[in-house]
Design a protein around this motif. Structure first.
Motif, short mmCIF file in Angstrom:
data_model
loop_
_atom_site.label_atom_id
_atom_site.label_comp_id
_atom_site.label_asym_id
_atom_site.label_seq_id
_atom_site.Cartn_x
_atom_site.Cartn_y
_atom_site.Cartn_z
N ASN A 1 -88.66 -94.05 7.18
CA ASN A 1 -88.23 -93.24 6.04
C ASN A 1 -87.72 -94.05 4.86
O ASN A 1 -87.96 -93.69 3.71
CB ASN A 1 -87.16 -92.25 6.49
CG ASN A 1 -87.74 -91.04 7.17
OD1 ASN A 1 -88.04 -90.04 6.54
ND2 ASN A 1 -87.91 -91.12 8.48
N LEU B 1 -92.59 -84.30 6.68
CA LEU B 1 -91.52 -83.31 6.66
C LEU B 1 -90.73 -83.36 7.96
O LEU B 1 -89.49 -83.29 7.96
CB LEU B 1 -92.09 -81.91 6.44
CG LEU B 1 -91.08 -80.77 6.41
CD1 LEU B 1 -89.99 -81.02 5.37
CD2 LEU B 1 -91.79 -79.43 6.13
N ARG C 1 -88.53 -86.48 7.87
CA ARG C 1 -87.37 -86.27 7.01
C ARG C 1 -86.34 -85.38 7.71
O ARG C 1 -85.13 -85.59 7.60
CB ARG C 1 -87.80 -85.62 5.71
CG ARG C 1 -88.54 -86.53 4.75
CD ARG C 1 -87.74 -87.74 4.33
NE ARG C 1 -88.22 -88.30 3.08
CZ ARG C 1 -88.05 -89.54 2.69
NH1 ARG C 1 -87.38 -90.38 3.47
NH2 ARG C 1 -88.50 -89.97 1.53
N THR C 2 -86.83 -84.36 8.43
CA THR C 2 -85.92 -83.47 9.15
C THR C 2 -85.17 -84.23 10.23
O THR C 2 -83.97 -84.02 10.44
CB THR C 2 -86.70 -82.29 9.76
OG1 THR C 2 -87.37 -81.58 8.71
CG2 THR C 2 -85.77 -81.35 10.51
N GLN D 1 -89.84 -80.40 1.74
CA GLN D 1 -88.85 -81.47 1.80
C GLN D 1 -87.69 -81.21 0.85
O GLN D 1 -86.56 -81.58 1.13
CB GLN D 1 -89.49 -82.82 1.47
CG GLN D 1 -90.42 -83.33 2.57
CD GLN D 1 -90.87 -84.76 2.33
OE1 GLN D 1 -90.45 -85.40 1.38
NE2 GLN D 1 -91.72 -85.25 3.21
N THR E 1 -87.07 -85.31 -0.47
CA THR E 1 -88.25 -86.06 -0.90
C THR E 1 -87.91 -87.52 -1.15
O THR E 1 -88.68 -88.42 -0.84
CB THR E 1 -88.85 -85.43 -2.17
OG1 THR E 1 -89.21 -84.07 -1.90
CG2 THR E 1 -90.08 -86.19 -2.62
#
Length: 208
Positions: A29, A131, A134-135, A181, A185
């Protein structure tokens, strides 16, 4: 060998595998994704062929063994010696289990498509994997809060607070499956959101 020694070994392994897993999560990430945005086509293609599959191997198996050792610890009777500790463990465990499922059921299957190891639409798969990743980064703060808080943060909690935390986490997981996101983002956005979510979880447990 005493039960305490066995539990310590599993706790040590759990943390070791967790460092591997979350370290790779942060690498993807905070480093690799941002690099791919700026890399030249040839360099990116080479990295996707040689680097990304290796990193994903450590990532997904780190997640697997973090989950398995955590499951053993979760089944320990001493882990639920009082409600205050167990509430925090349940919050951390819920976040961790969802993160594990995201790795094996969403991120890895879609990354295989992105890397050309499976059939599918690359851009769509990349968006789904991104996504979910990111979660997972979002959940990493509350997960660690639950792990450490159960041992080192004395606080009064309630069933209402625990339920409220579960609702928030599950709602964010639903967004991770079907939403966007949003502020996550950007790298700074997902870091801030993870810290904010940790604070919200803490407040719900402390005041409800």
């Amino acid at each position: 060998m005493s039960a305490y020694i066995i539990e310590f070994i599993f706790r040590w392994a759990h943390v070791l595998f967790g460092i591997t897993w979350i370290g790779m999560l942060y690498y993807f990430n905070f480093v690799q994704t941002e690099y791919f945005k700026e890399a030249e086509a040839g360099a990116k293609a080479d990295a996707m062929k040689k680097l990304a599959p290796r990193a994903l191997w450590w990532f997904r198996w780190g997640a697997m063994f973090t989950f398995l050792t955590g499951l053993v610890l979760l089944m320990s009777v001493r882990a639920f010696s009082n409600f205050e500790a167990s509430a925090l463990i349940w919050v951390g465990s819920l976040a961790g289990i969802l993160m594990f499922l995201n790795v094996w059921l969403i991120i890895w299957p879609n990354q295989k498509i992105v890397l050309g190891l499976a059939e599918g639409e690359g851009p769509v798969a990349a968006a789904k994997a991104g996504l979910a990743s990111r979660t997972n980064t979002l959940f990493s703060g509350p997960m660690l809060f639950g792990m450490l808080g159960s041992k080192h943060l004395p606080m009064e909690t309630s069933t209402t607070g625990l339920i409220a935390c579960a609702v928030v986490i599950l709602a964010l997981e639903a967004n991770g499956l079907f939403g966007k996101q949003g502020p996550m983002t950007k790298v700074v956005g997902v870091i801030h959101m993870s810290i904010l979510l940790t604070g919200v979880i803490w407040a719900l447990l402390a005041f409800l």
